[in-house]
Design an enzyme around this catalytic site. Structure first.
Site, short mmCIF file in Angstrom:
data_model
loop_
_atom_site.label_atom_id
_atom_site.label_comp_id
_atom_site.label_asym_id
_atom_site.label_seq_id
_atom_site.Cartn_x
_atom_site.Cartn_y
_atom_site.Cartn_z
N ASP A 130 63.11 -33.38 35.32
CA ASP A 130 63.09 -31.99 35.75
C ASP A 130 64.50 -31.64 36.22
O ASP A 130 65.40 -32.48 36.21
CB ASP A 130 62.04 -31.74 36.86
CG ASP A 130 61.66 -30.26 36.94
OD1 ASP A 130 62.40 -29.41 36.39
OD2 ASP A 130 60.64 -29.93 37.57
C1 NOJ Z 1 62.23 -26.71 37.49
C2 NOJ Z 1 60.75 -26.62 37.32
O1 NOJ Z 1 60.11 -27.56 38.16
C3 NOJ Z 1 60.27 -26.84 35.91
O2 NOJ Z 1 58.92 -26.52 35.83
C4 NOJ Z 1 61.07 -26.04 34.94
O3 NOJ Z 1 60.59 -26.23 33.64
C5 NOJ Z 1 62.52 -26.47 35.06
N1 NOJ Z 1 62.99 -26.18 36.40
C6 NOJ Z 1 63.43 -25.78 34.05
O4 NOJ Z 1 63.62 -24.46 34.40
#
Ligand code: NOJ
Length: 717
Positions: free
Chosen positions: A262
């Site tokens: 993530d």
């Molecule tokens: C953080 C988030 O937790 C996730 O769900 C998302 O896909 C990513 N950022 C990318 O934006």
């Protein structure tokens, strides 16, 4: 394109580049993209940027074309970038937020919304969407429940799988389809106290029987990618968790999905206290099986060194790079690096009339009628006072709808006016203190007070947890005011999580609409005026008070359960000051029709592991009003080696019944519906009693007991 040959041509540095994902502004300073996370300056040079493998977030076709062209002009091997983005519940045509979508209990709807999202997003040259979010969520304080499909592993699995199928459709090589990235692996929804990014500590049996199921269903549906979670699991951050990424994903599930961290979550293992420095983090991640690193540069800065020093086997790097190149190949990017990106297709398809029409249809099925003292449906002749923060607001898209433009939406006030409703008073006042005496006189002139209440969209979503989940800013005072004026009160809720509604239960009707998207208010109008019949059911329990949390229907029995017959005992598993049950349970949702369940029958009472059981039940619409009903089937396994939930959803069917019509609904169950997982993830079952429960919600069911024979317990062997 032979990717093995391509791999051979790459230097170690170039290979590592394929594992880096950057936001578009690294390639072109003018480009902005919505990214959720701390944007750190990445200490990366131009060479490193133009060796990276993928892009996070892109706004439209012309941006994509610009970035891809510039990249291909500079990149030596002309390996195209892969474009990924958070297309969560629609691109420009916005659909209900995921928790609302799950409320429809209609898997076809999930498929359809994912299809349209893919068709629209692919016109911008997006290749992968960071969706579905399969995280099981039991804690409404957690802001991200809005992105989830709720508290049930089966429902969340069905919806996640349908989203994957809708995005990927008949092959990701085709224009108009996206690859799906399931997230956040694993158990992100179990963060303690619902505080985002907080510690997760779940047992292996809870993991296999609850938390992992929906990711697995999405992977079985063919999802091409898996994103790791921010949290630890068994003390090890998910992003460097070998057990999750190798044992579970590769060995047990046999998946070759590309894994991705993530946002910045690899670097964050330092904050978790699980790596000494970025080099240590890179080492642990590649050993664990993390392929792509999003928005941090541990791999780029240290992987080569680790390989040169003989600490990391280059085979581990090659494995990861091959998976990334294979995905690019499967997407058809080597043949057409600009695949899908088209300004003309964008104009033709994005937010088309047809897509908006479907958005409204989906919205109609996603609202949940929580309470109704025969106040709804309203009559167009009634004089209405429309009050509350959502009376004039167009903000019905909810979190994660960054391409959706709210200025295109209609407010409730506009829809009421367009339909010639006699509005004696309209105000966006949030509470009684914002109303004057003159306003109160205008409210008195109405027959029904419609209160459009809720949370601002920014009160849910990532990093937006709340410890108090009542309606904010004393909105309940509006209900009290209207009731004190002897008005019928209809509350329309806009919110991203189950709320504590205990202080607005005085209202005569409550319609939970979550955030229903581009056509929200038109759908709400049709529902409250009876042009459509509500059919949504809750995918998550609504607590009576925050102190009950987590409160979910599929809990274990405990050794001292409270039952109908032992209420007078003292030493029971209960609270002194509140009931054990939630205010509204999983599966609850009313209709203007009334449905009666009868004649539950099963093909056999005793069965063995090879039996397919056939169940039938009659559902009658006793009213004249046609409508959908969600027929829900739950089971209870009374005797097992581990304590099993008092109830588990195993099947459901959404049916349509005309007025006075009866339908016989049939379900089939086999041993896989009745089995469970041990702490090693092996499927198992025990002989003995099971109860099958069928009904309109998780609490009101017709039951039948059955017995599994022929499997010996340990004490019998
Ligand atoms: C953080 C988030 O937790 C996730 O769900 C998302 O896909 C990513 N950022 C990318 O934006």
């Amino acid at each position: 394109m032979k990717i093995d040959n391509l791999l051979k041509q790459l230097t170690t540095k170039e290979k590592i580049g394929q594992l880096l994902q950057l936001a578009p502004f690294y390639f072109d300073i003018d480009l902005k993209a919505e990214v959720a996370g701390r944007i750190r300056s990445l200490n990366i040079d131009r060479e490193g940027i133009f060796m990276s493998g993928s892009v996070l977030g892109i706004s439209n076709a012309s941006e994509m074309i610009k970035v891809q062209q510039k990249y291909l002009d500079i990149n030596k091997h002309k390996i195209p970038l892969m474009f990924m983005a958070d297309i969560i519940h629609g691109y420009e045509t916005i659909f209900p937020v995921p928790i609302a979508l799950a409320s429809s209990f209609n898997p076809l709807i999930a498929f359809q919304t994912a299809r349209i999202s893919a068709i629209e997003a692919s016109t911008a040259g997006i290749h992968v969407t960071f969706s579905p979010m399969a995280d099981l969520s039991r804690d409404p304080r957690w802001g991200r429940v809005v992105e989830s499909f709720g508290e049930d592993p089966y429902l969340a699995g069905v919806f996640s799988a349908q989203m994957v199928k809708g995005y990927q459709n008949e092959g990701i090589e085709k224009i108009g389809n996206l690859a799906a990235c399931v997230k956040h692996f694993a158990a992100y929804g179990a963060s303690e106290a619902g505080r985002d990014y907080n510690t997760v500590d779940v047992s292996k049996t809870a993991l296999y029987n609850m938390y992992l199921k929906s990711y697995k269903t999405a992977i079985d549906a063919g999802a091409k990618m898996m994103m790791t979670a921010f949290n630890v699991l068994d003390g090890v951050p998910a992003t460097i968790n070998k057990y999750l990424l190798r044992t579970v994903l590769r060995d047990q599930w046999k998946s070759d999905a590309v894994t991705i961290s993530d946002y910045d979550s690899l670097k964050q293992v330092l904050d978790h206290g699980c790596a000494e420095n970025e080099k240590d983090a890179a080492y642990r991640a590649i050993q664990a099986g993390l392929d792509i690193e999003m928005a941090s540069v541990c791999y780029v800065n240290y992987l080569e060194e680790l390989i040169d020093e003989g600490i990391v086997d280059i085979k581990k790097l090659d494995e990861a790079v091959l998976r990334v190149l294979q995905l690019k190949k499967d997407l058809g990017l080597f043949e057409d690096s600009f695949k899908g990106a088209s300004i003309d297709r964008e104009k033709e398809l994005v937010r088309s009339k047809e897509h908006l029409k479907i958005s409204k249809k989906v919205a109609l099925e996603s609202a949940v009628l929580l309470k109704n003292e025969q106040t709804l449906p309203l009559n167009k002749k009634q004089k209405i006072a429309l009050i509350g923060p959502y009376a004039k607001s167009k903000s019905t898209n909810g979190p994660w709808s960054w391409h959706g433009k709210i200025e295109h939406n209609l407010s409730l006030e506009e829809v009421f006016s367009n339909n010639n409703i006699n509005l004696t008073f309209v105000s966006d006042a949030e509470n009684i203190d914002q109303l004057s005496q003159q306003n109160i006189t205008q409210i008195e002139a109405s027959e029904v007070v419609v209160l459009a209440l809720g949370e601002d969209a920014r009160l849910s979503g990532e990093a937006h947890s709340r410890s108090d989940i009542k309606l904010p800013n004393h909105q309940d005072t509006l209900v009290k005011l209207a009731r004190s004026l002897n008005k019928e009160v209809v509350v329309i809720l806009f919110n991203g999580r189950p709320l504590d509604l205990s202080n607005i239960m005085d209202s005569n009707a409550i319609l939970e609409t979550w955030f229903l998207g581009s056509r929200a208010t038109e759908a709400i109008f049709d529902l409250i005026y009876g042009h459509a019949n509500p059919s949504g059911k809750l995918p998550m329990s609504f607590p009576r008070t925050v102190g009950q949390i987590p409160v979910y229907y599929n809990h274990l029995n405990t050794g001292r359960p409270l039952t109908d017959n032992n209420q007078n005992y003292e030493y029971l598993s209960r609270f002194l000051d509140v009931e054990n049950t939630p205010l509204f349970s999983f599966g609850h949702g009313l209709s203007y029709a009334s449905f009666k369940y009868s004649d539950l029958e099963i093909s056999q009472i005793e069965f063995d592991i090879d039996t397919t059981l056939r169940l039938s039940i009659n559902v009658t619409n006793e009213s004249q009003i046609p409508g959908h009903e969600v027929v829900q089937l739950y089971i209870r396994d009374h005797v097992a080696k581990i304590s099993r939930p008092v109830k588990e959803l195993k099947k459901f069917k959404k049916i349509w019944l005309e007025g006075k019509q009866t339908q016989t609904v049939v379900f089939e169950l086999d041993i896989h519906d009745l089995s469970y997982f041990d702490s090693n993830g092996n499927e198992t079952y025990d002989s003995g009693k099971f109860t099958i429960m069928v009904g309109s919600n998780s609490q009101e069911t017709l039951n039948i007991d059955i017995w599994l024979k022929g499997v010996k317990h340990d004490y019998q062997k």
